[in-house]
Design a protein around this motif. Structure first.
Motif, PDB file in Angstrom:
ATOM      1  N   SER A 235       0.833  -1.197   0.000  1.00 54.96           N
ATOM      2  CA  SER A 235       0.000   0.000   0.000  1.00 54.96           C
ATOM      3  C   SER A 235       0.870   1.251   0.000  1.00 54.96           C
ATOM      4  O   SER A 235       1.909   1.301   0.672  1.00 54.96           O
ATOM      5  CB  SER A 235      -0.892   0.018   1.242  1.00 54.96           C
ATOM      6  OG  SER A 235      -1.432   1.308   1.466  1.00 54.96           O
ATOM      7  N   PRO A 236       0.463   2.298  -0.731  1.00 50.57           N
ATOM      8  CA  PRO A 236       1.244   3.539  -0.700  1.00 50.57           C
ATOM      9  C   PRO A 236       1.260   4.195   0.672  1.00 50.57           C
ATOM     10  O   PRO A 236       2.086   5.080   0.922  1.00 50.57           O
ATOM     11  CB  PRO A 236       0.536   4.427  -1.730  1.00 50.57           C
ATOM     12  CG  PRO A 236      -0.826   3.852  -1.884  1.00 50.57           C
ATOM     13  CD  PRO A 236      -0.682   2.383  -1.651  1.00 50.57           C
ATOM     14  N   TRP A 237       0.388   3.748   1.596  1.00 48.19           N
ATOM     15  CA  TRP A 237       0.297   4.360   2.927  1.00 48.19           C
ATOM     16  C   TRP A 237       0.958   3.505   3.994  1.00 48.19           C
ATOM     17  O   TRP A 237       0.941   3.876   5.170  1.00 48.19           O
ATOM     18  CB  TRP A 237      -1.171   4.629   3.272  1.00 48.19           C
ATOM     19  CG  TRP A 237      -1.844   5.298   2.116  1.00 48.19           C
ATOM     20  CD1 TRP A 237      -2.784   4.777   1.283  1.00 48.19           C
ATOM     21  CD2 TRP A 237      -1.567   6.614   1.601  1.00 48.19           C
ATOM     22  NE1 TRP A 237      -3.122   5.666   0.303  1.00 48.19           N
ATOM     23  CE2 TRP A 237      -2.391   6.805   0.470  1.00 48.19           C
ATOM     24  CE3 TRP A 237      -0.710   7.648   1.994  1.00 48.19           C
ATOM     25  CZ2 TRP A 237      -2.386   7.980  -0.279  1.00 48.19           C
ATOM     26  CZ3 TRP A 237      -0.702   8.818   1.259  1.00 48.19           C
ATOM     27  CH2 TRP A 237      -1.529   8.971   0.138  1.00 48.19           C
ATOM     28  N   ARG A 238       1.585   2.397   3.593  1.00 47.11           N
ATOM     29  CA  ARG A 238       2.285   1.543   4.573  1.00 47.11           C
ATOM     30  C   ARG A 238       3.386   2.311   5.292  1.00 47.11           C
ATOM     31  O   ARG A 238       3.634   2.099   6.498  1.00 47.11           O
ATOM     32  CB  ARG A 238       2.841   0.312   3.854  1.00 47.11           C
ATOM     33  CG  ARG A 238       3.787  -0.552   4.658  1.00 47.11           C
ATOM     34  CD  ARG A 238       3.129  -1.146   5.884  1.00 47.11           C
ATOM     35  NE  ARG A 238       4.063  -1.956   6.657  1.00 47.11           N
ATOM     36  CZ  ARG A 238       4.900  -1.462   7.547  1.00 47.11           C
ATOM     37  NH1 ARG A 238       4.931  -0.149   7.785  1.00 47.11           N
ATOM     38  NH2 ARG A 238       5.713  -2.263   8.223  1.00 47.11           N
ATOM     39  N   ALA A 239       4.045   3.219   4.598  1.00 48.66           N
ATOM     40  CA  ALA A 239       5.172   3.952   5.183  1.00 48.66           C
ATOM     41  C   ALA A 239       4.750   4.925   6.279  1.00 48.66           C
ATOM     42  O   ALA A 239       5.609   5.461   6.998  1.00 48.66           O
ATOM     43  CB  ALA A 239       5.921   4.702   4.086  1.00 48.66           C
ATOM     44  N   LEU A 240       3.447   5.150   6.433  1.00 47.20           N
ATOM     45  CA  LEU A 240       2.982   6.019   7.519  1.00 47.20           C
ATOM     46  C   LEU A 240       3.205   5.394   8.886  1.00 47.20           C
ATOM     47  O   LEU A 240       3.203   6.101   9.904  1.00 47.20           O
ATOM     48  CB  LEU A 240       1.484   6.303   7.358  1.00 47.20           C
ATOM     49  CG  LEU A 240       1.045   7.166   6.177  1.00 47.20           C
ATOM     50  CD1 LEU A 240      -0.473   7.136   6.059  1.00 47.20           C
ATOM     51  CD2 LEU A 240       1.550   8.598   6.351  1.00 47.20           C
ATOM     52  N   PHE A 241       3.393   4.071   8.932  1.00 48.43           N
ATOM     53  CA  PHE A 241       3.428   3.355  10.199  1.00 48.43           C
ATOM     54  C   PHE A 241       4.693   2.515  10.308  1.00 48.43           C
ATOM     55  O   PHE A 241       5.127   1.908   9.325  1.00 48.43           O
ATOM     56  CB  PHE A 241       2.196   2.444  10.312  1.00 48.43           C
ATOM     57  CG  PHE A 241       0.912   3.154   9.984  1.00 48.43           C
ATOM     58  CD1 PHE A 241       0.362   4.062  10.874  1.00 48.43           C
ATOM     59  CD2 PHE A 241       0.267   2.937   8.772  1.00 48.43           C
ATOM     60  CE1 PHE A 241      -0.808   4.738  10.560  1.00 48.43           C
ATOM     61  CE2 PHE A 241      -0.900   3.592   8.465  1.00 48.43           C
ATOM     62  CZ  PHE A 241      -1.443   4.507   9.356  1.00 48.43           C
ATOM     63  N   ASP A 242       5.281   2.486  11.506  1.00 46.84           N
ATOM     64  CA  ASP A 242       6.462   1.658  11.676  1.00 46.84           C
ATOM     65  C   ASP A 242       6.060   0.185  11.791  1.00 46.84           C
ATOM     66  O   ASP A 242       4.885  -0.162  11.917  1.00 46.84           O
ATOM     67  CB  ASP A 242       7.303   2.116  12.872  1.00 46.84           C
ATOM     68  CG  ASP A 242       6.557   2.039  14.204  1.00 46.84           C
ATOM     69  OD1 ASP A 242       5.635   1.210  14.339  1.00 46.84           O
ATOM     70  OD2 ASP A 242       6.914   2.811  15.119  1.00 46.84           O
ATOM     71  N   ASP A 243       7.078  -0.676  11.733  1.00 45.55           N
ATOM     72  CA  ASP A 243       6.805  -2.115  11.737  1.00 45.55           C
ATOM     73  C   ASP A 243       6.095  -2.546  13.017  1.00 45.55           C
ATOM     74  O   ASP A 243       5.223  -3.423  12.985  1.00 45.55           O
ATOM     75  CB  ASP A 243       8.107  -2.896  11.580  1.00 45.55           C
ATOM     76  CG  ASP A 243       8.707  -2.749  10.192  1.00 45.55           C
ATOM     77  OD1 ASP A 243       8.005  -2.271   9.279  1.00 45.55           O
ATOM     78  OD2 ASP A 243       9.890  -3.118  10.022  1.00 45.55           O
ATOM     79  N   ALA A 244       6.462  -1.945  14.139  1.00 43.45           N
ATOM     80  CA  ALA A 244       5.852  -2.333  15.417  1.00 43.45           C
ATOM     81  C   ALA A 244       4.356  -2.056  15.412  1.00 43.45           C
ATOM     82  O   ALA A 244       3.563  -2.852  15.929  1.00 43.45           O
ATOM     83  CB  ALA A 244       6.536  -1.608  16.564  1.00 43.45           C
ATOM     84  N   ALA A 245       3.963  -0.928  14.837  1.00 39.12           N
ATOM     85  CA  ALA A 245       2.539  -0.588  14.789  1.00 39.12           C
ATOM     86  C   ALA A 245       1.775  -1.594  13.933  1.00 39.12           C
ATOM     87  O   ALA A 245       0.704  -2.080  14.324  1.00 39.12           O
ATOM     88  CB  ALA A 245       2.356   0.820  14.254  1.00 39.12           C
ATOM     89  N   ILE A 246       2.315  -1.904  12.761  1.00 40.72           N
ATOM     90  CA  ILE A 246       1.637  -2.850  11.872  1.00 40.72           C
ATOM     91  C   ILE A 246       1.568  -4.231  12.509  1.00 40.72           C
ATOM     92  O   ILE A 246       0.511  -4.882  12.507  1.00 40.72           O
ATOM     93  CB  ILE A 246       2.346  -2.909  10.510  1.00 40.72           C
ATOM     94  CG1 ILE A 246       2.190  -1.580   9.761  1.00 40.72           C
ATOM     95  CG2 ILE A 246       1.817  -4.074   9.670  1.00 40.72           C
ATOM     96  CD1 ILE A 246       0.774  -1.258   9.332  1.00 40.72           C
ATOM     97  N   GLU A 247       2.678  -4.695  13.068  1.00 43.37           N
ATOM     98  CA  GLU A 247       2.683  -6.020  13.679  1.00 43.37           C
ATOM     99  C   GLU A 247       1.734  -6.082  14.866  1.00 43.37           C
ATOM    100  O   GLU A 247       1.051  -7.095  15.081  1.00 43.37           O
ATOM    101  CB  GLU A 247       4.107  -6.399  14.107  1.00 43.37           C
ATOM    102  CG  GLU A 247       5.067  -6.610  12.947  1.00 43.37           C
ATOM    103  CD  GLU A 247       4.607  -7.700  11.995  1.00 43.37           C
ATOM    104  OE1 GLU A 247       4.156  -8.761  12.489  1.00 43.37           O
ATOM    105  OE2 GLU A 247       4.679  -7.511  10.768  1.00 43.37           O
ATOM    106  N   GLY A 248       1.673  -5.011  15.646  1.00 39.15           N
ATOM    107  CA  GLY A 248       0.755  -4.981  16.781  1.00 39.15           C
ATOM    108  C   GLY A 248      -0.693  -5.091  16.342  1.00 39.15           C
ATOM    109  O   GLY A 248      -1.493  -5.811  16.956  1.00 39.15           O
ATOM    110  N   HIS A 249      -1.054  -4.393  15.272  1.00 36.96           N
ATOM    111  CA  HIS A 249      -2.424  -4.464  14.780  1.00 36.96           C
ATOM    112  C   HIS A 249      -2.715  -5.801  14.114  1.00 36.96           C
ATOM    113  O   HIS A 249      -3.852  -6.293  14.186  1.00 36.96           O
ATOM    114  CB  HIS A 249      -2.710  -3.295  13.845  1.00 36.96           C
ATOM    115  CG  HIS A 249      -3.025  -2.024  14.568  1.00 36.96           C
ATOM    116  ND1 HIS A 249      -4.269  -1.753  15.075  1.00 36.96           N
ATOM    117  CD2 HIS A 249      -2.239  -0.970  14.907  1.00 36.96           C
ATOM    118  CE1 HIS A 249      -4.254  -0.580  15.682  1.00 36.96           C
ATOM    119  NE2 HIS A 249      -3.040  -0.086  15.599  1.00 36.96           N
ATOM    120  N   LEU A 250      -1.717  -6.406  13.475  1.00 34.61           N
ATOM    121  CA  LEU A 250      -1.929  -7.747  12.920  1.00 34.61           C
ATOM    122  C   LEU A 250      -2.145  -8.763  14.038  1.00 34.61           C
ATOM    123  O   LEU A 250      -2.995  -9.657  13.924  1.00 34.61           O
ATOM    124  CB  LEU A 250      -0.737  -8.146  12.053  1.00 34.61           C
ATOM    125  CG  LEU A 250      -0.617  -7.418  10.711  1.00 34.61           C
ATOM    126  CD1 LEU A 250       0.748  -7.678  10.089  1.00 34.61           C
ATOM    127  CD2 LEU A 250      -1.724  -7.849   9.753  1.00 34.61           C
TER     128      LEU A 250
END
Length: 296
Positions: A235-250
């Motif tokens: 997604s073009p908006w993936r860079a808005l969030f760090d890896d920790a944020a994405i992994e936490g939400h997953l």
């Protein structure tokens, strides 16, 4: 564990989901013929070219509403991903063209549309579907325009809506994260890439000020999460969030699967059927996101 998540989610959809989500699941996960999805979406289409009949299940109004057109376009986009030329096929093009004609017929002179119209007041609806949804705005005009640009639509209403959206963005996006979802759809797909990049530079500063944005994966309340904005790693908006944020939400998304295999919702639809229909929508969304991030 991953097979259990996928298997239980699909079993919930088989048992409780409505036809359009079941057929879309079969296309996305099994490679089934997409014609069945188009037939299912067409069942929600009205003679005026718009879509209604509760395609968005929080209101049961049969009349065409912009939010139902948006839902229809999302299904078409899901099926068309990775299928070059698919949107130009006669059956699909007719649905898109008819929707554009209808949007043009109900839009304000400047091209803006609201989410809904007072006609829905004669039918069951969730409490949040109230008169505020009758006001034209970036939600949904920007998102509808973005989706139509993505399918390659060409239409006078789309031209008007695009120019109205650019003008509206000069004043910012307001205070609701749902509007940001519509705006990023527009910015991702509008043809003027230089102008889109200039506006997209403001998205990080907008994000932290929005109501209904759920940054913390531990927050149990309703809200838009990073995974709504970046449902896939590319997604073009993936860079808005760090890896920790994405992994936490997953992690949170995985934990939120219910004992019956589906995902719950955090608002109150108008009835039991609507609740199950929206749970089916959210279950398919969860499975698609988890698969995109290699969690299943």
């Amino acid at each position: 564990m991953t097979d259990d998540v996928l298997g239980a989610g699909r079993a919930f959809l088989d048992r409780e989901g409505r036809l359009v989500e079941r057929r879309l699941t079969a296309v996305l996960f099994d490679g089934d013929d997409p014609a069945g999805v188009i037939d299912a979406v067409r069942a929600y289409r009205n003679a005026d070219g718009g879509f209604g009949h509760g395609l968005e299940p929080d209101k049961r109004c049969p009349a065409s509403l912009p939010i139902d057109v948006e839902f229809a376009l999302d299904v078409l986009l899901a099926v068309g991903h990775g299928r070059p030329g698919w949107y130009a096929e006669p059956g699909v093009a007719a649905l898109v063209g008819g929707a554009c004609d209808w949007l043009g017929s109900v839009a304000a002179p400047d091209g803006a549309v609201p989410l809904a119209f007072p006609v829905m007041e004669g039918y069951p609806r969730a409490e949040h579907w109230a008169d505020w949804t009758y006001v034209p705005g970036l939600n949904p005009t920007a998102g509808l325009a973005g989706r139509l640009h993505r399918v390659g639509a060409v239409h006078p209403w789309l031209d008007r809506a695009t120019e109205w959206t650019w003008a509206g963005l000069e004043s910012g996006i307001g205070e609701d994260a749902h509007t940001l979802l519509e705006v990023v759809q527009f910015l991702a797909d509008v043809p003027d890439r230089e102008r889109a990049a200039a506006v997209a530079a403001h998205v990080p500063s907008w994000l932290g000020k929005l109501h209904h944005f759920r940054a913390d994966p531990a927050d149990p309340e309703y809200g838009v999460t990073p995974l709504h904005l970046a449902p896939t790693p590319d997604s073009p908006w993936r860079a808005l969030f760090d890896d920790a944020a994405i992994e936490g939400h997953l992690d949170r998304l995985t934990r939120d699967q219910q004992d019956d295999g589906g995902w719950a919702i955090t608002w109150q639809p108008p009835g039991q059927a609507s609740t199950l229909e929206y749970r089916g929508i959210e279950t398919l969304r969860a499975l698609r996101t988890l698969r995109a991030y290699n969690r299943i």
